[in-house]
Design an enzyme around this catalytic site. Structure first.
Site, PDB file in Angstrom:
ATOM      1  N   LYS A 105       0.864  -1.186   0.000  1.00 21.11           N
ATOM      2  CA  LYS A 105       0.000   0.000   0.000  1.00 21.11           C
ATOM      3  C   LYS A 105       0.891   1.223   0.000  1.00 21.11           C
ATOM      4  O   LYS A 105       2.009   1.196   0.532  1.00 21.11           O
ATOM      5  CB  LYS A 105      -0.860   0.005   1.266  1.00 21.11           C
ATOM      6  CG  LYS A 105      -2.074   0.900   1.198  1.00 21.11           C
ATOM      7  CD  LYS A 105      -3.271   0.174   0.632  1.00 21.11           C
ATOM      8  CE  LYS A 105      -4.480   1.090   0.521  1.00 21.11           C
ATOM      9  NZ  LYS A 105      -5.671   0.395   0.069  1.00 21.11           N
ATOM     10  N   GLY A 117     -20.539   6.848   5.113  1.00 15.99           N
ATOM     11  CA  GLY A 117     -19.684   7.151   3.958  1.00 15.99           C
ATOM     12  C   GLY A 117     -20.448   6.899   2.676  1.00 15.99           C
ATOM     13  O   GLY A 117     -20.908   5.780   2.431  1.00 15.99           O
ATOM     14  N   GLY A 168     -19.270   7.674  -0.573  1.00 11.06           N
ATOM     15  CA  GLY A 168     -18.373   7.888  -1.702  1.00 11.06           C
ATOM     16  C   GLY A 168     -18.510   6.783  -2.725  1.00 11.06           C
ATOM     17  O   GLY A 168     -19.598   6.226  -2.924  1.00 11.06           O
ATOM     18  N   VAL A 190     -17.495   3.661  -2.775  1.00 12.47           N
ATOM     19  CA  VAL A 190     -17.954   2.364  -2.267  1.00 12.47           C
ATOM     20  C   VAL A 190     -19.319   2.489  -1.576  1.00 12.47           C
ATOM     21  O   VAL A 190     -20.270   1.781  -1.911  1.00 12.47           O
ATOM     22  CB  VAL A 190     -16.905   1.773  -1.296  1.00 12.47           C
ATOM     23  CG1 VAL A 190     -17.435   0.518  -0.625  1.00 12.47           C
ATOM     24  CG2 VAL A 190     -15.617   1.454  -2.056  1.00 12.47           C
TER      25      VAL A 190
HETATM   26  P1  NAD Z   1     -14.240   7.819  -1.308  1.00 12.04           P
HETATM   27  O1  NAD Z   1     -13.224   8.870  -1.038  1.00 12.04           O
HETATM   28  O2  NAD Z   1     -14.871   7.732  -2.643  1.00 12.04           O
HETATM   29  O3  NAD Z   1     -15.442   7.944  -0.247  1.00 12.04           O
HETATM   30  C1  NAD Z   1     -15.256   8.062   1.110  1.00 12.04           C
HETATM   31  C2  NAD Z   1     -16.441   8.858   1.645  1.00 12.04           C
HETATM   32  O4  NAD Z   1     -16.416   8.818   3.059  1.00 12.04           O
HETATM   33  C3  NAD Z   1     -16.414  10.331   1.236  1.00 12.04           C
HETATM   34  O5  NAD Z   1     -17.687  10.694   0.731  1.00 12.04           O
HETATM   35  C4  NAD Z   1     -16.083  11.053   2.533  1.00 12.04           C
HETATM   36  O6  NAD Z   1     -16.650  12.355   2.602  1.00 12.04           O
HETATM   37  C5  NAD Z   1     -16.712  10.127   3.546  1.00 12.04           C
HETATM   38  N1  NAD Z   1     -16.186  10.217   4.899  1.00 12.04           N
HETATM   39  C6  NAD Z   1     -14.905  10.400   5.320  1.00 12.04           C
HETATM   40  N2  NAD Z   1     -14.837  10.395   6.663  1.00 12.04           N
HETATM   41  C7  NAD Z   1     -16.102  10.194   7.107  1.00 12.04           C
HETATM   42  C8  NAD Z   1     -16.682  10.069   8.392  1.00 12.04           C
HETATM   43  N3  NAD Z   1     -15.962  10.174   9.494  1.00 12.04           N
HETATM   44  N4  NAD Z   1     -18.018   9.860   8.480  1.00 12.04           N
HETATM   45  C9  NAD Z   1     -18.763   9.751   7.364  1.00 12.04           C
HETATM   46  N5  NAD Z   1     -18.273   9.861   6.121  1.00 12.04           N
HETATM   47  C10 NAD Z   1     -16.949  10.080   5.993  1.00 12.04           C
HETATM   48  O7  NAD Z   1     -13.539   6.442  -0.896  1.00 12.04           O
HETATM   49  P2  NAD Z   1     -14.003   4.972  -1.267  1.00 12.04           P
HETATM   50  O8  NAD Z   1     -13.238   4.513  -2.443  1.00 12.04           O
HETATM   51  O9  NAD Z   1     -15.495   4.918  -1.287  1.00 12.04           O
HETATM   52  O10 NAD Z   1     -13.444   4.149  -0.016  1.00 12.04           O
HETATM   53  C11 NAD Z   1     -14.148   4.096   1.202  1.00 12.04           C
HETATM   54  C12 NAD Z   1     -13.497   3.068   2.107  1.00 12.04           C
HETATM   55  O11 NAD Z   1     -13.484   1.796   1.467  1.00 12.04           O
HETATM   56  C13 NAD Z   1     -12.019   3.351   2.461  1.00 12.04           C
HETATM   57  O12 NAD Z   1     -11.767   2.879   3.756  1.00 12.04           O
HETATM   58  C14 NAD Z   1     -11.264   2.519   1.456  1.00 12.04           C
HETATM   59  O13 NAD Z   1      -9.966   2.200   1.900  1.00 12.04           O
HETATM   60  C15 NAD Z   1     -12.148   1.309   1.401  1.00 12.04           C
HETATM   61  N6  NAD Z   1     -12.005   0.519   0.198  1.00 12.04           N
HETATM   62  C16 NAD Z   1     -12.221   1.072  -1.021  1.00 12.04           C
HETATM   63  C17 NAD Z   1     -12.125   0.279  -2.143  1.00 12.04           C
HETATM   64  C18 NAD Z   1     -12.428   0.805  -3.514  1.00 12.04           C
HETATM   65  O14 NAD Z   1     -12.564  -0.011  -4.432  1.00 12.04           O
HETATM   66  N7  NAD Z   1     -12.577   2.125  -3.703  1.00 12.04           N
HETATM   67  C19 NAD Z   1     -11.775  -1.071  -2.020  1.00 12.04           C
HETATM   68  C20 NAD Z   1     -11.577  -1.606  -0.756  1.00 12.04           C
HETATM   69  C21 NAD Z   1     -11.693  -0.791   0.356  1.00 12.04           C
END
Ligand code: NAD
Length: 354
Positions: free
Chosen positions: A81, A182, A184, A186
Site C-alpha cells: 500500500k 460514507g 463515496g 464504495v
Molecule cells: P471515497 O473517497 O470515494 O469515499 C469516502 C467517503 O467517506 C467520502 O464521501 C467522505 O466524505 C466520507 N467520509 C470520510 N470520513 C467520514 C466520516 N468520518 N463519516 C462519514 N463519512 C466520511 O472512498 P471509497 O473509495 O469509497 O473508499 C471508502 C473506504 O473503502 C475506504 O476505507 C477505502 O480504503 C475502502 N475501500 C475502497 C475500495 C475501492 O474499491 N474504492 C476497495 C476496498 C476498500
C-alpha cells in the site's frame, strides 16, 4: 531505530520506503508487507495526515490488510500500500503524480498500485505515464479494470446478504434496515444496490450535502455523522475511513451485523471480540471488500501476460466472497473465537506466516 521493527504494526514488512521528491513536493510512503504470493498489490491513499507517524501507521496497517485481502481472495498477489501525504489543502499536482510513478517504477514490479481514498482513475493514468506497475486504468463499460469502487460495492452487497441470511435467516433485503457510513465510491455503490433490493437506508457522510443528495435519489434518510453508528438497524455498513470500531463506537452500535467496505475497521486487537460479546456478527473488512482488488489485479495480470481479460472471471471470483465469510463465521462459532481472529489465522497461513 530497533523500536520500529518491534512496533506491532510493522509486522515483518518486507520493505517500507519513505519517498521525498523535492522538486514536486511529493512525500509518500510505500509499504510492502508480503510478496509471498506475488507482487504486493494495493492502492495509493492521498490524504492529509496530521503527522508522519500517523501516515506510517496507516500505510503499515493498510499494507498488511492487502496481504490478507489478496490471499483470502485467492489472488496470486502479495500485499502492499502507498500513502501520499498531502498538505492541509489537499494539493495534488501532475508533478507529484509523476514523481510517485517513478518511485513505483523504481521498485521494479514488487509493488503494484491502484486507486484508494483520494485517488481517481485520472490519477492512475498520470502515474501510468511513468510506470507499468499500475492498475485501475480506464476501462470500457462492462470490461475488466477501471474504477474498482463499483466492483468493491458489489462484493460488499453479496457479503451483507450472506450475513443477513446467516444471522437473520432471510434471503430478502426487503425492509432490512441498513445504516451506511460514507457515501463515496464504495458507500454510494452499496447504497444504490441495496436500495434496489428494497433495503431501508439511513446514510451519513462528513460531506452532508453528498449524503442528502444520495438520500433524495434513493428515497432514504440522511443523518448527521455523529448519529449514524447509533442508528437502530439490522446492518451497520462502514464505508468511510478505518478504526471506527473502537470500544466507544462498538458500545454505541444498535445493530445485529457489521458489514462494510472501509479498510481496518477494528481500532485495535480485542475489538472483534467486543463486537462478538455484544452478539454482533462481523464480516472481516478485507474479506468482504475484495471486489475492487480482484477486478484491478486481473486487469494488471492480463496486461502483463498479454491475455484478454474476462469479466466473467472477475464476477465469479467476487461471487465467492460469501462462501469465505460463511467459512469464517462457522470457524468462529466452532472455536469460540471472534471472526477477525479466525480470518487473520486463515490469511496468515496462506501467506506463509501461520
Ligand atoms: P471515497 O473517497 O470515494 O469515499 C469516502 C467517503 O467517506 C467520502 O464521501 C467522505 O466524505 C466520507 N467520509 C470520510 N470520513 C467520514 C466520516 N468520518 N463519516 C462519514 N463519512 C466520511 O472512498 P471509497 O473509495 O469509497 O473508499 C471508502 C473506504 O473503502 C475506504 O476505507 C477505502 O480504503 C475502502 N475501500 C475502497 C475500495 C475501492 O474499491 N474504492 C476497495 C476496498 C476498500
Amino acid at each position: 531505530m530497533a523500536a520500529l521493527w518491534a512496533e506491532p504494526d510493522f509486522d515483518e514488512h518486507e520493505l517500507v520506503q519513505l519517498v521525498h521528491h523535492r522538486a514536486s513536493g511529493l512525500t509518500a510512503i510505500i509499504a510492502l508487507h508480503s510478496t509471498h504470493l506475488g507482487p504486493g498489490a494495493g492502492g495509493t491513499r492521498f490524504w492529509h495526515y496530521p503527522d508522519g507517524v500517523g501516515a506510517l501507521r496507516d500505510a503499515l496497517r493498510l499494507s498488511r490488510g492487502m496481504s490478507y485481502k489478496n490471499a483470502m481472495a485467492g489472488l496470486p498477489m502479495g500485499g502492499g500500500k502507498a500513502v501520499v501525504l498531502l498538505d492541509r489543502d489537499g494539493r495534488k499536482t501532475p508533478a507529484m503524480l509523476a514523481a510517485f510513478g517513478d518511485a513505483v517504477e523504481a521498485l521494479g514490479g514488487r509493488y503494484v498500485t491502484a486507486e484508494d481514498v483520494g485517488a481517481s482513475v485520472a490519477d492512475m493514468v498520470a502515474i501510468a505515464a511513468r510506470t507499468q506497475h499500475v492498475c485501475g486504468l480506464p476501462a470500457e463499460q462492462g470490461a475488466v479494470g477501471g474504477d474498482p469502487g463499483p466492483f468493491t460495492a458489489r462484493g460488499i452487497v453479496l457479503g451483507i446478504k450472506a450475513a443477513v441470511a446467516y444471522r437473520l435467516g432471510t434471503d430478502s433485503m426487503a425492509g432490512i434496515r441498513v445504516a451506511v457510513q460514507g457515501c463515496g465510491s464504495v458507500g454510494g455503490g452499496v447504497a444504490r444496490l441495496l436500495a434496489a433490493e428494497g433495503a431501508v437506508l439511513t446514510l451519513a457522510d462528513i460531506d452532508a450535502a453528498r449524503a442528502q443528495r444520495l438520500a433524495a435519489e434513493l428515497g432514504a434518510s440522511a443523518v448527521p455523522c455523529e448519529r449514524i453508528m447509533a442508528t437502530p438497524c439490522e446492518v451497520f455498513s462502514p464505508n468511510a475511513l478505518g478504526a471506527v470500531l473502537d470500544r466507544a463506537g462498538i458500545a454505541r452500535l444498535d445493530c445485529r451485523i457489521v458489514a462494510g467496505g472501509a479498510n481496518n475497521q477494528l481500532a485495535q486487537a480485542g475489538d472483534g471480540a467486543a463486537l462478538a460479546e455484544r452478539g454482533i456478527l462481523y464480516a472481516p473488512d478485507y474479506v468482504i471488500n475484495a471486489g475492487g482488488i480482484i477486478n484491478v489485479s486481473l486487469e494488471y495480470l492480463c496486461r502483463r501476460h498479454g491475455q484478454p481479460c474476462d469479466l466473467a472471471e472477475v464476477e465469479a471470483r467476487i461471487a465467492r466472497i460469501p462462501e469465505r465469510l460463511r467459512a469464517i463465521w462457522q470457524g468462529a462459532q466452532d472455536s469460540g473465537e471472534s471472526a477477525d481472529v479466525v480470518a487473520d489465522r486463515m490469511a496468515q497461513a496462506l501467506i506463509g506466516r501461520g
